[in-house]
Design an enzyme around this catalytic site. Sequence first.
Site, PDB file in Angstrom:
ATOM      1  N   ASP A 114     -16.919 -13.752 -18.322  1.00  0.00           N
ATOM      2  CA  ASP A 114     -16.840 -14.762 -19.369  1.00  0.00           C
ATOM      3  C   ASP A 114     -15.678 -15.722 -19.072  1.00  0.00           C
ATOM      4  O   ASP A 114     -15.544 -16.192 -17.952  1.00  0.00           O
ATOM      5  CB  ASP A 114     -16.712 -14.069 -20.734  1.00  0.00           C
ATOM      6  CG  ASP A 114     -16.876 -15.012 -21.908  1.00  0.00           C
ATOM      7  OD1 ASP A 114     -18.028 -15.285 -22.284  1.00  0.00           O
ATOM      8  OD2 ASP A 114     -15.858 -15.483 -22.448  1.00  0.00           O
ATOM      9  N   TRP A 115     -14.830 -16.010 -20.066  1.00  0.00           N
ATOM     10  CA  TRP A 115     -13.710 -16.920 -19.836  1.00  0.00           C
ATOM     11  C   TRP A 115     -12.728 -16.380 -18.797  1.00  0.00           C
ATOM     12  O   TRP A 115     -11.970 -17.146 -18.202  1.00  0.00           O
ATOM     13  CB  TRP A 115     -12.972 -17.182 -21.144  1.00  0.00           C
ATOM     14  CG  TRP A 115     -13.393 -18.462 -21.803  1.00  0.00           C
ATOM     15  CD1 TRP A 115     -14.300 -18.617 -22.805  1.00  0.00           C
ATOM     16  CD2 TRP A 115     -12.919 -19.780 -21.494  1.00  0.00           C
ATOM     17  NE1 TRP A 115     -14.425 -19.932 -23.141  1.00  0.00           N
ATOM     18  CE2 TRP A 115     -13.585 -20.680 -22.351  1.00  0.00           C
ATOM     19  CE3 TRP A 115     -12.013 -20.286 -20.577  1.00  0.00           C
ATOM     20  CZ2 TRP A 115     -13.365 -22.050 -22.312  1.00  0.00           C
ATOM     21  CZ3 TRP A 115     -11.796 -21.653 -20.533  1.00  0.00           C
ATOM     22  CH2 TRP A 115     -12.457 -22.525 -21.392  1.00  0.00           C
ATOM     23  N   TRP A 129     -24.783 -20.296 -28.401  1.00  0.00           N
ATOM     24  CA  TRP A 129     -23.590 -19.533 -28.756  1.00  0.00           C
ATOM     25  C   TRP A 129     -22.517 -20.447 -29.338  1.00  0.00           C
ATOM     26  O   TRP A 129     -21.912 -20.122 -30.368  1.00  0.00           O
ATOM     27  CB  TRP A 129     -23.062 -18.810 -27.520  1.00  0.00           C
ATOM     28  CG  TRP A 129     -21.629 -18.373 -27.588  1.00  0.00           C
ATOM     29  CD1 TRP A 129     -20.567 -18.919 -26.923  1.00  0.00           C
ATOM     30  CD2 TRP A 129     -21.086 -17.289 -28.363  1.00  0.00           C
ATOM     31  NE1 TRP A 129     -19.410 -18.262 -27.228  1.00  0.00           N
ATOM     32  CE2 TRP A 129     -19.694 -17.250 -28.107  1.00  0.00           C
ATOM     33  CE3 TRP A 129     -21.638 -16.361 -29.232  1.00  0.00           C
ATOM     34  CZ2 TRP A 129     -18.848 -16.321 -28.700  1.00  0.00           C
ATOM     35  CZ3 TRP A 129     -20.784 -15.426 -29.829  1.00  0.00           C
ATOM     36  CH2 TRP A 129     -19.423 -15.416 -29.559  1.00  0.00           C
ATOM     37  N   ASP A 182     -28.002 -10.320 -20.997  1.00  0.00           N
ATOM     38  CA  ASP A 182     -27.129 -11.377 -21.517  1.00  0.00           C
ATOM     39  C   ASP A 182     -27.913 -12.682 -21.676  1.00  0.00           C
ATOM     40  O   ASP A 182     -28.389 -13.247 -20.683  1.00  0.00           O
ATOM     41  CB  ASP A 182     -25.960 -11.583 -20.548  1.00  0.00           C
ATOM     42  CG  ASP A 182     -24.951 -12.610 -21.042  1.00  0.00           C
ATOM     43  OD1 ASP A 182     -25.142 -13.180 -22.124  1.00  0.00           O
ATOM     44  OD2 ASP A 182     -23.959 -12.826 -20.316  1.00  0.00           O
ATOM     45  N   HIS A 196     -23.980  -9.039 -22.271  1.00  0.00           N
ATOM     46  CA  HIS A 196     -22.908  -9.949 -21.879  1.00  0.00           C
ATOM     47  C   HIS A 196     -21.623  -9.202 -21.513  1.00  0.00           C
ATOM     48  O   HIS A 196     -20.967  -9.534 -20.529  1.00  0.00           O
ATOM     49  CB  HIS A 196     -22.632 -10.932 -23.015  1.00  0.00           C
ATOM     50  CG  HIS A 196     -21.542 -11.912 -22.726  1.00  0.00           C
ATOM     51  ND1 HIS A 196     -21.672 -12.908 -21.786  1.00  0.00           N
ATOM     52  CD2 HIS A 196     -20.299 -12.043 -23.251  1.00  0.00           C
ATOM     53  CE1 HIS A 196     -20.545 -13.625 -21.740  1.00  0.00           C
ATOM     54  NE2 HIS A 196     -19.704 -13.117 -22.618  1.00  0.00           N
TER      55      HIS A 196
END
Length: 457
Positions: free
Chosen positions: A282-283, A323, A409, A438
């Site tokens: 993710d980030w 999202w 995901d 995810h």
Amino acid sequence: MNDADYMGLALTEAVAAHAAGEVPVGAVVVHQGRVVGVGRNAPIGAHDPTAHAEIVALRAAAQTLGNYRLDDCELYVTLEPCAMCSGAMLHARVRRVVFGASDPKTGAAGSVVNLFGQAQLNHQTLVQGGVRAEECGTLLSGFFKTRRDQQRREAHPLREDALRTPEKCFDGLPGYPWSPRHVSDLPSLAGLRLHYLDEGPQDAPRTWLCLHGNPAWSYLYRKMIPVFLAAGDRVLAPDLIGFGKSDKPKKDTFHRFGWHRDVLLELVERLDLRNVVLVVQDWGGLLGLTLPMAAPARYRGLLAMNTMLATGDAPLTPGFLAWREMCAQKPDYDLARLFARGNRHMDPAECAAYSAPFPDRGHRAALRAFPAMVPEQPDDDGAALSRAARDFWRHRWQGQTLMAIGTQDPVLGEPVMRQLAASIRGCPAPILLPEAGHFVQEHGERIAVLACEHFSR
């Protein structure tokens, strides 16, 4: 009254010392069944290094009895006496000393030395330890824990424009036993306190740098860290500012792509990390994938899970846009419910742990800011950095790569990850996890085992 009853009186004095900010030690002197002196620690308040509970009680008893000799007296104290207090008891010719908790650092009744066991002295005092020891010890350990926490807070004062999640919010987290570490003097932090885990030998041949995303924190890596440590490696897992145990700026607008990257770069430099396997999701990937090009020699591997490079020259996926819209419309969404929905094997306590850093809306600025921070246009903050990183991974990356994909995901699943794989030089076929969504790390033990094997070849 028996020994336990008299120790209870000493405990009352110890509690009073605690309330006054002193080390919680209390003492009473008993003469033929009558309490003739009581004392509690008071060196701080009295500005007197001799004002230990035992000394205070001995002075009071001597005044009550009108004699500095306390031949037929017993002294009860919650902590094993030090050398000074033991000497005073011997000089006063106290008949018997009873203490609660042992003191392995300064105890002079057997723990460090035993002044009462010196046959050369002209007076012998009987000693008994361990009376209500657990109560006495718990009071002391609680006091010193509180003081250590206060010292940590004072070492990293809280900025007026930020919040700090109370430590009690993190009590009893399942599967997260590691000691917190903090840094606040990195140039970009400007006094904000960053939390990170740093486990394993400092000189380990391999260091795993584990970067989380939004809305997670370092708790996300609790199933992978033990595997890495068992391999003899070092593990770093920071909480981004705004997440986990790190400070949380109050304003959503505080958060910027380039600033968060600078903090991570400075942390890597400060800790002088080498032989790094970069672990991202993710980030953690949006930011982390831009780090190695700044210092390629520090990095030997990449473990990428459900992430992307947001370069601003390609449209964001429908899953991500959905999202982002949900976060904008429902900024106070339930984190525990989010994790439970995509990870049905997690128990309620694990799901709730993801909410621990965010006890109220004021702590959630980063959760609101990060979805909108993903670069979408070529001139957005971070887009140019991400394009430079893409070029680095395509043409200059010299290390090993492993990719694991949670195929359930809907945001950063297999299509996105295959595009990323095509941009990484030498990236092998990814590991597919059909049971994972995810938050791939919730199935991370298997991935960590495969990663240790892969990066040991």
